[in-house]
Design an enzyme around this catalytic site. Structure first.
Site, PDB file in Angstrom:
ATOM      1  N   ILE A 135       7.729  15.850  -5.073  1.00  0.00           N
ATOM      2  CA  ILE A 135       7.840  14.448  -4.659  1.00  0.00           C
ATOM      3  C   ILE A 135       6.469  13.891  -4.264  1.00  0.00           C
ATOM      4  O   ILE A 135       6.241  12.691  -4.337  1.00  0.00           O
ATOM      5  CB  ILE A 135       8.810  14.323  -3.440  1.00  0.00           C
ATOM      6  CG1 ILE A 135      10.170  14.984  -3.729  1.00  0.00           C
ATOM      7  CG2 ILE A 135       8.987  12.875  -3.010  1.00  0.00           C
ATOM      8  CD1 ILE A 135      11.067  14.278  -4.694  1.00  0.00           C
ATOM      9  N   ASP A 194       2.171  10.356 -13.168  1.00  0.00           N
ATOM     10  CA  ASP A 194       1.182  11.427 -13.025  1.00  0.00           C
ATOM     11  C   ASP A 194       0.705  11.913 -14.394  1.00  0.00           C
ATOM     12  O   ASP A 194       1.448  11.863 -15.372  1.00  0.00           O
ATOM     13  CB  ASP A 194       1.793  12.589 -12.227  1.00  0.00           C
ATOM     14  CG  ASP A 194       0.727  13.536 -11.711  1.00  0.00           C
ATOM     15  OD1 ASP A 194      -0.451  13.137 -11.621  1.00  0.00           O
ATOM     16  OD2 ASP A 194       1.072  14.692 -11.385  1.00  0.00           O
ATOM     17  N   SER A 201      -1.387   8.089  -0.121  1.00  0.00           N
ATOM     18  CA  SER A 201      -2.261   8.186   1.062  1.00  0.00           C
ATOM     19  C   SER A 201      -3.143   9.421   0.976  1.00  0.00           C
ATOM     20  O   SER A 201      -4.156   9.516   1.667  1.00  0.00           O
ATOM     21  CB  SER A 201      -1.432   8.161   2.353  1.00  0.00           C
ATOM     22  OG  SER A 201      -0.170   8.740   2.191  1.00  0.00           O
ATOM     23  N   GLU A 202      -2.773  10.369   0.110  1.00  0.00           N
ATOM     24  CA  GLU A 202      -3.585  11.586  -0.058  1.00  0.00           C
ATOM     25  C   GLU A 202      -4.652  11.426  -1.146  1.00  0.00           C
ATOM     26  O   GLU A 202      -5.573  12.235  -1.239  1.00  0.00           O
ATOM     27  CB  GLU A 202      -2.679  12.775  -0.396  1.00  0.00           C
ATOM     28  CG  GLU A 202      -1.811  13.254   0.761  1.00  0.00           C
ATOM     29  CD  GLU A 202      -0.667  12.300   1.101  1.00  0.00           C
ATOM     30  OE1 GLU A 202      -0.142  11.640   0.174  1.00  0.00           O
ATOM     31  OE2 GLU A 202      -0.313  12.193   2.285  1.00  0.00           O
ATOM     32  N   HIS A 229      -6.755   6.586 -16.435  1.00  0.00           N
ATOM     33  CA  HIS A 229      -6.211   5.564 -15.531  1.00  0.00           C
ATOM     34  C   HIS A 229      -6.130   4.218 -16.244  1.00  0.00           C
ATOM     35  O   HIS A 229      -5.179   3.466 -16.061  1.00  0.00           O
ATOM     36  CB  HIS A 229      -7.079   5.441 -14.267  1.00  0.00           C
ATOM     37  CG  HIS A 229      -7.123   6.702 -13.450  1.00  0.00           C
ATOM     38  ND1 HIS A 229      -5.993   7.438 -13.180  1.00  0.00           N
ATOM     39  CD2 HIS A 229      -8.152   7.357 -12.841  1.00  0.00           C
ATOM     40  CE1 HIS A 229      -6.329   8.498 -12.441  1.00  0.00           C
ATOM     41  NE2 HIS A 229      -7.623   8.469 -12.230  1.00  0.00           N
ATOM     42  N   LEU A 238      13.084  -9.094 -12.441  1.00  0.00           N
ATOM     43  CA  LEU A 238      12.786  -7.689 -12.142  1.00  0.00           C
ATOM     44  C   LEU A 238      12.025  -7.625 -10.822  1.00  0.00           C
ATOM     45  O   LEU A 238      11.057  -8.366 -10.621  1.00  0.00           O
ATOM     46  CB  LEU A 238      11.923  -7.075 -13.257  1.00  0.00           C
ATOM     47  CG  LEU A 238      11.421  -5.656 -12.994  1.00  0.00           C
ATOM     48  CD1 LEU A 238      12.551  -4.639 -13.101  1.00  0.00           C
ATOM     49  CD2 LEU A 238      10.310  -5.269 -13.974  1.00  0.00           C
TER      50      LEU A 238
HETATM   51  C1  IPE Z   1       1.067  11.589  -7.064  1.00  0.00           C
HETATM   52  O1  IPE Z   1       0.190  12.156  -7.971  1.00  0.00           O
HETATM   53  C2  IPE Z   1       0.575  10.256  -6.615  1.00  0.00           C
HETATM   54  C3  IPE Z   1       0.550   9.206  -7.623  1.00  0.00           C
HETATM   55  C4  IPE Z   1       1.007   9.283  -8.836  1.00  0.00           C
HETATM   56  C5  IPE Z   1      -0.039   7.975  -7.189  1.00  0.00           C
HETATM   57  P1  IPE Z   1      -0.908  13.230  -7.526  1.00  0.00           P
HETATM   58  O2  IPE Z   1      -1.580  13.663  -8.746  1.00  0.00           O
HETATM   59  O3  IPE Z   1      -1.750  12.672  -6.446  1.00  0.00           O
HETATM   60  O4  IPE Z   1       0.022  14.364  -6.913  1.00  0.00           O
HETATM   61  P2  IPE Z   1      -0.317  15.888  -6.545  1.00  0.00           P
HETATM   62  O5  IPE Z   1      -1.569  15.897  -5.739  1.00  0.00           O
HETATM   63  O6  IPE Z   1      -0.483  16.619  -7.828  1.00  0.00           O
HETATM   64  O7  IPE Z   1       0.889  16.362  -5.791  1.00  0.00           O
HETATM   65  C1  IPE Z   2      -1.927   9.906 -11.701  1.00  0.00           C
HETATM   66  O1  IPE Z   2      -2.688  10.676 -12.561  1.00  0.00           O
HETATM   67  C2  IPE Z   2      -2.666   8.716 -11.176  1.00  0.00           C
HETATM   68  C3  IPE Z   2      -2.997   8.792  -9.740  1.00  0.00           C
HETATM   69  C4  IPE Z   2      -2.658   9.742  -8.932  1.00  0.00           C
HETATM   70  C5  IPE Z   2      -3.781   7.704  -9.208  1.00  0.00           C
HETATM   71  P1  IPE Z   2      -3.684  11.781 -12.010  1.00  0.00           P
HETATM   72  O2  IPE Z   2      -5.016  11.139 -11.791  1.00  0.00           O
HETATM   73  O3  IPE Z   2      -3.112  12.472 -10.839  1.00  0.00           O
HETATM   74  O4  IPE Z   2      -3.768  12.740 -13.258  1.00  0.00           O
HETATM   75  P2  IPE Z   2      -3.781  14.330 -13.246  1.00  0.00           P
HETATM   76  O5  IPE Z   2      -2.573  14.784 -12.482  1.00  0.00           O
HETATM   77  O6  IPE Z   2      -5.053  14.757 -12.612  1.00  0.00           O
HETATM   78  O7  IPE Z   2      -3.696  14.689 -14.698  1.00  0.00           O
HETATM   79 MG    MG Z   3      -1.970  14.146 -10.626  1.00  0.00          MG
END
Ligand code: IPE
Ligand code: IPE
Ligand code: MG
Length: 243
Positions: free
Chosen positions: A190, A15, A61-62, A32, A126
């Protein structure tokens, strides 16, 4: 346990990509892109450290709830990364598995995943699992659905529906539960990752954004893990006697 009592299975919520980019005045997608490079580094680093299983949360999924352009970019990035990296992963002895609900994707993605998994299925250096359109609740629900099908078909008796029958129908069937969970990006949650599988996993949260995560940060997480006593319900005395 792997070398020197390290974790056998590490699961990561990667994240902070968006914030990393915004802080640099760049569009979120630049984060990304940089995130993929860190994935490459981490696969190598985990291999070197004798970690057998690395499971990465790439798209939840969200995450479909994000702006359409970001979702489209992420899906394309997943596809192109898979296409570009699969040969190198195979040469590096990586056994790749994709978990998540692939029904939402087109035939191109499904075929790509199938071929990649087939190609690398003989490898055992791995075990790399990427979670795409994955949700922990989805995983539990789809396992329940499979149990229902097996019950109806007479392949499974109601009294045999236990934790192992459930585990065998989760998308992570055959894998050990994660020993260490790492979440970068500062949030302590989580976010619907491996809900069933994380029951006894050691949790590690860091403020470091995923694009800034590196070998030194991985080692910091591993040191934290090494300092923990995993009791699995027993007393500390029992655990030290067993050593
Ligand atoms: C969790 O990150 C999902 C992934 C890293 C793929 P999000 O950025 O989507 O999580 P929330 O919305 O802050 O909980
Ligand atoms: C995690 O980084 C990658 C995915 C969820 C795909 P974010 O895109 O959630 O980055 P922040 O949390 O907005 O900084
Ligand atoms: Mg995020």
């Amino acid at each position: 346990m792997s070398e020197a009592g390290g974790p056998r299975h590490v699961a990561v919520v990667m994240d902070g990509n968006g914030r990393w980019a915004r802080r640099r005045g760049m569009p979120r997608i630049a984060g990304h892109r940089r995130g993929v490079e860190v994935v490459r580094e981490m696969v190598r680093a985990c291999g070197h450290r004798g970690i057998s299983y690395l499971t990465l949360f790439a798209f939840s999924s969200e995450n479909w709830r994000r702006p359409r352009t970001e979702v489209e970019f992420l899906v394309e990035l997943l596809i192109s990364t898979l296409e570009n990296e699969i040969r190198k992963l195979h040469e590096g002895g990586v056994n790749l598995r994709i978990i998540g609900d692939l029904e939402r994707f087109g035939s191109r993605v499904k075929l790509l995943v199938k071929n990649a998994q087939q190609l690398t299925s003989v490898n055992n250096k791995l075990n790399l699992t990427i979670a795409i359109n994955y949700g922990g609740r989805w995983d539990i629900a789809q396992a329940a659905q499979r149990i229902g099908v097996d019950l109806a078909a007479g392949r499974l008796a109601a009294e045999d529906v236990d934790e192992s029958a459930f585990g065998a129908r989760l998308s992570t069937a055959g894998m050990p539960d994660p020993d260490l969970f790492i979440r970068t990006g500062g949030e302590s949650r989580i976010s619907n990752f491996l809900l069933w599988q994380l029951a006894y996993t050691e949790l590690y949260f860091t403020d470091v954004l995923w694009p800034d995560f590196d070998e030194a940060e991985l080692d910091a997480a591993l040191r934290s893990y090494a300092g923990r006593e995993r009791r699995f319900g027993q007393t500390g005395e029992q655990v030290s006697m067993g050593r």
